[in-house]
Design a protein around this motif. Structure first.
Motif, PDB file in Angstrom:
ATOM      1  N   PRO A 153       0.732  -1.305   0.008  1.00 51.80           N
ATOM      2  CA  PRO A 153       0.067   0.110  -0.008  1.00 51.80           C
ATOM      3  C   PRO A 153       0.869   1.374   0.047  1.00 51.80           C
ATOM      4  CG  PRO A 153      -0.142  -1.300   2.037  1.00 51.80           C
ATOM      5  CD  PRO A 153       0.616  -2.116   1.248  1.00 51.80           C
ATOM      6  N   ASN A 172      -6.005   8.306   0.886  1.00 55.04           N
ATOM      7  CA  ASN A 172      -6.757   6.983   1.623  1.00 55.04           C
ATOM      8  C   ASN A 172      -6.492   6.711   3.164  1.00 55.04           C
ATOM      9  OD1 ASN A 172      -4.567   4.999   1.272  1.00 55.04           O
ATOM     10  ND2 ASN A 172      -5.628   4.694  -0.780  1.00 55.04           N
ATOM     11  N   LEU A 174      -5.809   3.638   6.239  1.00 52.68           N
ATOM     12  CA  LEU A 174      -5.613   2.083   6.143  1.00 52.68           C
ATOM     13  C   LEU A 174      -5.907   1.868   7.798  1.00 52.68           C
ATOM     14  CD1 LEU A 174      -4.787  -0.531   4.529  1.00 52.68           C
ATOM     15  CD2 LEU A 174      -2.742  -0.231   5.508  1.00 52.68           C
ATOM     16  N   ASN A 215      -5.585  -0.959  -5.822  1.00 52.84           N
ATOM     17  CA  ASN A 215      -5.536   0.371  -5.174  1.00 52.84           C
ATOM     18  C   ASN A 215      -5.251   1.365  -5.837  1.00 52.84           C
ATOM     19  OD1 ASN A 215      -4.644   2.384  -3.133  1.00 52.84           O
ATOM     20  ND2 ASN A 215      -3.693   0.955  -2.028  1.00 52.84           N
ATOM     21  N   THR A 258      -8.632  -1.006   3.641  1.00 49.05           N
ATOM     22  CA  THR A 258      -8.584   0.467   3.172  1.00 49.05           C
ATOM     23  C   THR A 258      -9.779   1.185   2.913  1.00 49.05           C
ATOM     24  OG1 THR A 258      -6.532  -0.423   1.719  1.00 49.05           O
ATOM     25  CG2 THR A 258      -7.759   1.931   0.797  1.00 49.05           C
ATOM     26  N   ASN A 260     -11.174   4.463   1.108  1.00 49.82           N
ATOM     27  CA  ASN A 260     -11.001   5.676   0.161  1.00 49.82           C
ATOM     28  C   ASN A 260     -11.577   7.064   0.782  1.00 49.82           C
ATOM     29  OD1 ASN A 260     -11.767   7.354  -2.280  1.00 49.82           O
ATOM     30  ND2 ASN A 260      -9.952   6.480  -2.794  1.00 49.82           N
ATOM     31  N   ASN A 266     -14.373   0.761  -0.489  1.00 47.22           N
ATOM     32  CA  ASN A 266     -13.103   0.305  -1.167  1.00 47.22           C
ATOM     33  C   ASN A 266     -13.863  -0.583  -2.249  1.00 47.22           C
ATOM     34  OD1 ASN A 266     -13.434  -2.377   0.109  1.00 47.22           O
ATOM     35  ND2 ASN A 266     -12.342  -1.573   1.880  1.00 47.22           N
TER      36      ASN A 266
END
Length: 300
Positions: A153, A172, A174, A215, A258, A260, A266
């Motif tokens: 990521p 984004n 996480l 991603n 994740t 966004n 996501n």
């Protein structure tokens, strides 16, 4: 207890301890233990066991990162060597050019970068910069992720950073279950090659595109910085750790998710849906068609 039962129980222990959605682990364990009770895994060799358990795991919980994997390369079972699969991933990146499969200048001054893996930011910054420097003077760029199987990521954020003008774009977040923390990913302030702004970017996708490859596609699409062309991707949005349960069987456990900043969600389970849907093998031709080459919206 059979050997296969021991393997499955060890995998369930890892899932119970680390899965990003702890509320789902009880139902996962119940489903797999129910299969154990019926003898579903008895007599299966390693690869067949991995396939059968993966099918049942994903039926109990449709998370494409949740699986057993067979590997021919023997794995260490020493607790001190359990790094979640990072050493093996870094070795693979070094053997595969940091995931950059090719960089080309196409007809019409269109740059092309094809990724097979997404490198880490720490390991791959120089390689990413070298690729971006080669296409820096192109009029448009095609980022081919059709065979991209995933990766880091942090690396995905670095790739995305090249397509925005500064470090002020919040890409984004996480969430990590292990630490119960949320990490924000912003565009990187200092890059080793020129940024690629004010020019069209097309991202090619397929049903193979997965994880960190998704991603990049999802993030650039959501932020209005690229046109996605091709087929809907596989739909795996949860970064994972890999743990050896035998010398040849790994369990992959999604430990994070994740979110966004534009969509609030996501691509897990649904994939990245292209702006221009075409069969994957026609995506490059479609992206290069002057009549279909849409100018990507620029970040505000």
């Amino acid at each position: 207890m059979s050997s296969n039962q021991q393997i499955v129980e060890a995998a369930l222990e890892r899932i119970g301890a680390g899965y990003v959605f702890p509320g789902k682990t009880a139902s996962i364990e119940a489903a797999i233990r129910g299969r154990l009770a019926t003898g579903a895994y008895e007599g299966l060799d390693g690869p067949a066991l991995c396939d059968a358990v993966t099918t049942d795991l994903q039926e109990a919980c449709p998370d494409k990162h949740l699986r057993l994997l067979w590997t021919h390369e023997p794995q260490s079972l020493a607790p001190a060597d359990d790094d979640g699969g990072q050493a093996a991933f870094l070795a693979r990146l070094r053997a595969e050019g940091q995931g950059i499969h090719r960089v080309e200048q196409l007809k019409g001054n269109v740059g092309l970068i094809e990724l097979r893996l997404v490198t880490t930011a720490a390991e791959g910054a120089g390689a990413i910069g070298a690729a971006m420097r080669l296409v820096a003077d192109s009029s448009a760029l095609v980022l081919d992720l059709r065979a991209c199987l995933g990766g880091s990521p942090e690396g995905a954020a670095m790739w995305c950073s090249y397509f925005f003008p500064d470090d002020q774009v919040h890409l984004n977040d996480l969430y990590d279950r292990r630490t119960d923390t949320t990490r924000q990913f912003w565009t990187v302030g200092h890059l080793p090659a020129p940024r690629y702004v004010d020019r069209p970017v097309h991202v090619l996708t397929s049903g193979t595109t997965f994880s960190a490859g998704e991603n990049i596609a999802y993030t650039l699409q959501a932020h209005g910085r690229a046109v996605v062309v091709g087929a809907t991707t596989r739909g795996g949005a949860h970064p994972t750790d890999r743990h050896a349960v035998t010398e040849h069987i790994l369990v992959t456990v999604p430990t994070a998710r994740t979110v966004n900043t534009v969509t609030g969600t996501n691509w897990e389970g649904v994939g990245v849906v292209p702006d221009v849907p075409v069969p994957a093998d026609q995506a490059l031709e479609e992206a290069l068609e002057p009549t279909s080459r849409q100018v990507a919206a620029q970040p505000g």
